[in-house]
Design an enzyme around this catalytic site. Structure first.
Site, short mmCIF file in Angstrom:
data_model
loop_
_atom_site.label_atom_id
_atom_site.label_comp_id
_atom_site.label_asym_id
_atom_site.label_seq_id
_atom_site.Cartn_x
_atom_site.Cartn_y
_atom_site.Cartn_z
N HIS A 100 -7.14 -4.50 10.47
CA HIS A 100 -6.95 -4.67 9.09
C HIS A 100 -5.75 -5.25 8.53
CE1 HIS A 100 -4.55 -0.51 9.60
NE2 HIS A 100 -3.54 -1.53 9.38
N ASP A 144 0.65 -1.43 0.00
CA ASP A 144 0.11 0.03 -0.05
C ASP A 144 1.06 1.33 0.13
OD1 ASP A 144 1.06 -0.51 2.56
OD2 ASP A 144 -0.98 -0.76 3.45
N GLU A 149 -9.39 -1.74 5.60
CA GLU A 149 -10.12 -1.55 6.77
C GLU A 149 -11.41 -2.39 6.93
OE1 GLU A 149 -8.52 0.25 8.85
OE2 GLU A 149 -7.62 1.96 8.01
N ASN A 158 -7.13 -2.76 14.78
CA ASN A 158 -8.41 -2.99 14.12
C ASN A 158 -8.77 -4.19 13.27
OD1 ASN A 158 -7.69 -2.14 11.72
ND2 ASN A 158 -9.18 -0.53 11.70
#
Ligand code: PGA
Length: 242
Positions: free
Chosen positions: A137, A67, A142, A135
């Site tokens: 991800h 990314d 996400e 979280n």
């Protein structure tokens, strides 16, 4: 999923480095999927050491990154392109032309996603290295990202902006959007090495290993992959006994 629980960050990085080095020794022209963030720093230090000691050459290896922030040029110190050069690529013998990452400055975002997907299709990853967000991800996929997603643009979750702000002077400086490989691209890798350390990853690791497979915790899709190794320290593994 193979799970290796180690004492601490250094041991996690040692095990991760053996997995990467074995992959490269077995296939010197393999394709490595690489990740940024704090988690793989120890791995990259050890890969550099192994290269300097003459144990491994990356001359024929290809690397594709997960990314990149939208709006940061590759010359920006917080860009992931810069991170990879700084911590790994400039210190080993990989050819710069064999390293790939999304172009954070691409003006046509759809065309950039299509270019990256075509590149990924032409270069199946032999080993994909992953961290995991607090979280759940993976890359910048996400919560609620569809499992069939390919390279796309994302608005970062507030928790991710907060987690990543430690690397920027001010939280306002953290880019709010990014390009990321999708979950389907990640699942296409032949083997996946996912690393986690620290108590702030314990809930995410629990969801990855024992939770329901749900887009609410993107990493849970890895339960469906036939060849995953998770290396985590005791703090990150603390909920696995539940
Ligand atoms: P970190 O990030 O390695 O900086 O904790 C992991 C991730 O968000 O994937």
């Amino acid at each position: 999923m193979e799970i290796v629980v180690v004492e601490n960050y250094d041991e996690m990085s040692d095990v991760a480095c053996s997995v990467v080095e074995e992959t490269v020794k077995t296939n010197p022209s393999c394709v490595l999927g690489l990740a940024t963030g704090s988690t793989p720093l120890g791995l990259y230090e050890r890969m550099v050491r192994g290269y300097r000691e003459g144990k491994v050459s990356y001359q024929n290896v290809k690397a594709v990154n997960l990314d990149e922030y939208i709006g940061l040029p590759a010359s920006h110190p917080q860009s992931y392109a810069f991170f990879m050069r700084e911590h790994l690529f400039s210190k080993i013998d990989i050819l710069p032309g064999n390293t790939h990452i999304e172009n954070g400055m691409a003006t046509d975002e759809n065309a950039e996603c299509a270019r990256y997907n075509a590149l990924l299709d032409s270069m199946p990853r032999d080993l994909q290295v992953l961290g995991i967000g607090s979280n759940g991800h993976i890359a910048f996929n996400e919560p609620l990202t569809p499992f069939e997603s390919e390279t796309h643009t994302v608005a970062l979750a507030e928790s991710t902006v907060k987690d990543n702000s430690r690397l920027f002077e001010r939280i306002e400086d953290v880019p709010r959007r990014a390009f990321t490989m999708g979950l389907k691209n990640i699942m296409d890798a032949r083997r996946i090495l996912i690393l986690a350390n620290g108590a702030n990853k314990a809930n995410a690791v629990y969801g990855l290993v024992k939770g329901e497979v749900t887009t609410a915790l993107p990493a849970s899709i890895l339960q469906k992959h036939p060849n995953v190794v998770l290396v985590c320290d005791r703090a990150a593994a603390q909920r696995l006994g539940e």
